[in-house]
Design an enzyme around this catalytic site. Structure first.
Site, PDB file in Angstrom:
ATOM      1  N   ARG A 182     -10.074  23.214   2.773  1.00 53.59           N
ATOM      2  CA  ARG A 182      -8.787  22.520   2.779  1.00 53.59           C
ATOM      3  C   ARG A 182      -8.483  22.017   4.181  1.00 53.59           C
ATOM      4  NH1 ARG A 182      -5.763  27.269   1.694  1.00 53.59           N
ATOM      5  NH2 ARG A 182      -7.761  28.334   1.792  1.00 53.59           N
ATOM      6  N   ALA A 223      -3.249  33.076  -0.212  1.00 53.79           N
ATOM      7  CA  ALA A 223      -4.026  32.026   0.434  1.00 53.79           C
ATOM      8  C   ALA A 223      -3.055  30.899   0.741  1.00 53.79           C
ATOM      9  CB  ALA A 223      -5.119  31.526  -0.492  1.00 53.79           C
ATOM     10  N   CYS A 224      -3.339  30.123   1.754  1.00 60.25           N
ATOM     11  CA  CYS A 224      -2.315  29.189   2.159  1.00 60.25           C
ATOM     12  C   CYS A 224      -2.862  28.125   3.075  1.00 60.25           C
ATOM     13  CB  CYS A 224      -1.247  29.865   3.001  1.00 60.25           C
ATOM     14  SG  CYS A 224      -0.859  31.512   2.532  1.00 60.25           S
ATOM     15  N   THR A 225      -2.030  27.096   3.303  1.00 55.22           N
ATOM     16  CA  THR A 225      -2.247  26.199   4.432  1.00 55.22           C
ATOM     17  C   THR A 225      -0.946  26.171   5.217  1.00 55.22           C
ATOM     18  OG1 THR A 225      -3.747  24.852   3.115  1.00 55.22           O
ATOM     19  CG2 THR A 225      -2.865  23.861   5.122  1.00 55.22           C
TER      20      THR A 225
END
Ligand SMILES: *[C@@H]1O[C@H](CO)[C@@H](O)[C@H](O)[C@H]1NC(C)=O
Ligand SMILES: *[C@@H]1O[C@H](CO)[C@@H](O)[C@H](O)[C@H]1NC(C)=O
Ligand SMILES: *[C@@H]1O[C@H](CO)[C@@H](O)[C@H](O)[C@H]1NC(C)=O
Ligand SMILES: *[C@@H]1O[C@H](CO)[C@@H](O)[C@H](O)[C@H]1NC(C)=O
Length: 367
Positions: free
Chosen positions: A308, A129-131
């Site tokens: 997010r 998972a990431c931004t």
């Protein structure tokens, strides 16, 4: 044929479980500090089986072995371990050169089975998972930043490194990787492009790791981290990478975030298993000077339980086009919950200014 993106979903549930069982307390350790990671080289002129040796020896290999074996024992039920071994037997059919050879070499150096090392590498493909943010400043420079969030093993922060892949002494491309990881989540081809991979959840078809292992052995699973490495090795411009990821090349459903060196060269490609679902590009005339992607399709609202995106967008707009650079992007990526308990590292890149490339750990190593 089985739908791929589902794997991520299944794993998230699975990993959340492990995390609950293992972690001491929620929110107890949101990192105010950060630490640099080692910068190591992999020599592409060495045979695939040998090229990771020097980088691996930066660590205590006994500890690394314990870390990887522990991860496998947590994830794979005992009765399914023979499936993991089988991955080693058919590795050359599952992954192209040089990746199969590199995995064999890593396994040998660490002293674990080829199937086990292949499993670790394949799991990476589905669990990030990431931004990621790609932005253009008032000057036309393209900046690219990413947080890598990884729920299931805090110890991975221990083995994070910046890797310069070199040929004839020159850096061909640079990545931020977990050592032993042959595919790529985050990387730069100097003076050409930057790229990061965010996972795309699609709901569960693979209910568990055994089902996933069977699908891998049946070649029903496509991997994306290896395609990123192919892109870094072979592509020489923003347009070429975009072409690779928008063509029919099969990858797992994913978001590819790509930055170039010229004004306007910033894109998020939303991929399904067989087709490109959406292409989202910087558009300065339309005031779209940055693109921020988490783990949801950008045209639908993110779930309330994991938003997010809105806090990230707000932080970007507060910085503004005139002031965006690696320092201000670091601040955006340090805004909660863009920065969260699972964030392992923050990487900052600018293809036009390769010296900017940096990675710092946000989740400090366990003892
Ligand atoms: C590596 O770690 C093992 C296990 O913790 C330890 O016994 C050994 O002394 C370490 N080796 C080195 C060279 O530090
Ligand atoms: C624009 O780019 C030039 C040349 O790289 C640099 O000297 C200048 O500081 C930059 N201006 C801004 C606002 O970043
Ligand atoms: C941004 O880049 C400059 C120039 O390389 C460097 O001095 C600074 O530490 C970087 N900032 C971050 C947050 O990495
Ligand atoms: C991780 O790093 C910490 C501190 O540097 C060290 O004490 C620990 O043994 C390391 N763990 C592994 C699995 O390498």
């Amino acid at each position: 044929m089985a739908q791929l993106g589902s794997v991520g979903f299944a794993f998230f549930a699975f990993c959340a479980l492990i995390l609950t069982a293992v972690s001491a307390g929620p929110s107890s350790r949101l990192p105010a500090e950060s630490l640099p990671v080692p910068r190591l080289s992999v020599n592409l002129d060495s045979p695939a089986e040998e090229r990771w040796g020097p980088a691996l020896h930066h660590w205590n290999l006994t500890k690394m072995r314990t870390l990887f074996i522990g991860t496998i024992e947590q994830m794979v039920p005992k009765e399914a371990l023979p499936l993991v071994d089988q991955l080693g037997d058919v590795l050359d059919e599952l992954l192209p050169a040089p990746y199969s050879g590199e995995i064999r070499g890593v396994a040998k150096t660490i002293g674990i089975g080829v199937g086990e090392m292949a499993f670790i590498n394949m799991i990476y493909d589905f669990t990030a998972a990431c931004t990621s943010i790609v932005a253009q400043d008032a000057n036309g420079t393209i900046w690219h930043g990413r947080n890598l969030d990884y729920g299931f093993s805090t110890s991975l922060s221990n083995v994070t490194a910046i890797i310069d892949f070199k040929s004839q002494g020159k850096t061909v491309y640079t990545t931020t990787s977990f050592v032993g990881q042959v595919g790529v989540f985050t990387g730069m081809k100097p003076n050409k492009f930057t790229i990061s991979l965010n996972e795309r959840d699609q709901g569960g078809v693979f209910k568990n790791v055994v089902e996933l292992l069977k699908a891998i052995l049946l070649k029903e699973v496509k991997f994306t981290t290896f395609v990123l490495r192919d892109a870094l090795a072979n592509d020489n411009s923003f347009d070429e990478v975009v072409q690779r990821f928008t063509s029919q090349e099969e990858v797992a459903p994913a978001y590819l975030i790509i930055g170039g060196i010229k004004p306007g060269e910033g894109m998020v490609v939303t991929r399904g298993r067989e087709t490109t679902i959406d292409v989202w590009r910087l558009d300065l005339s339309g005031n779209r000077w940055f693109l921020l992607e988490t783990n949801y399709d950008h045209w639908v609202p993110p779930p309330k339980s994991d938003d997010r995106r809105d806090p990230g967008n707000k932080a970007m707009n507060a910085v503004g086009e005139k002031s965006i650079n690696n320092n201000t992007m670091w601040n955006v990526l340090s805004t909660q919950p863009v920065l969260n308990e699972d964030t392992i590292y923050t990487a900052l890149m600018c293809a036009a200014r390769p010296e900017i490339y940096s990675t710092r750990l946000r989740k400090l190593p366990d003892h």
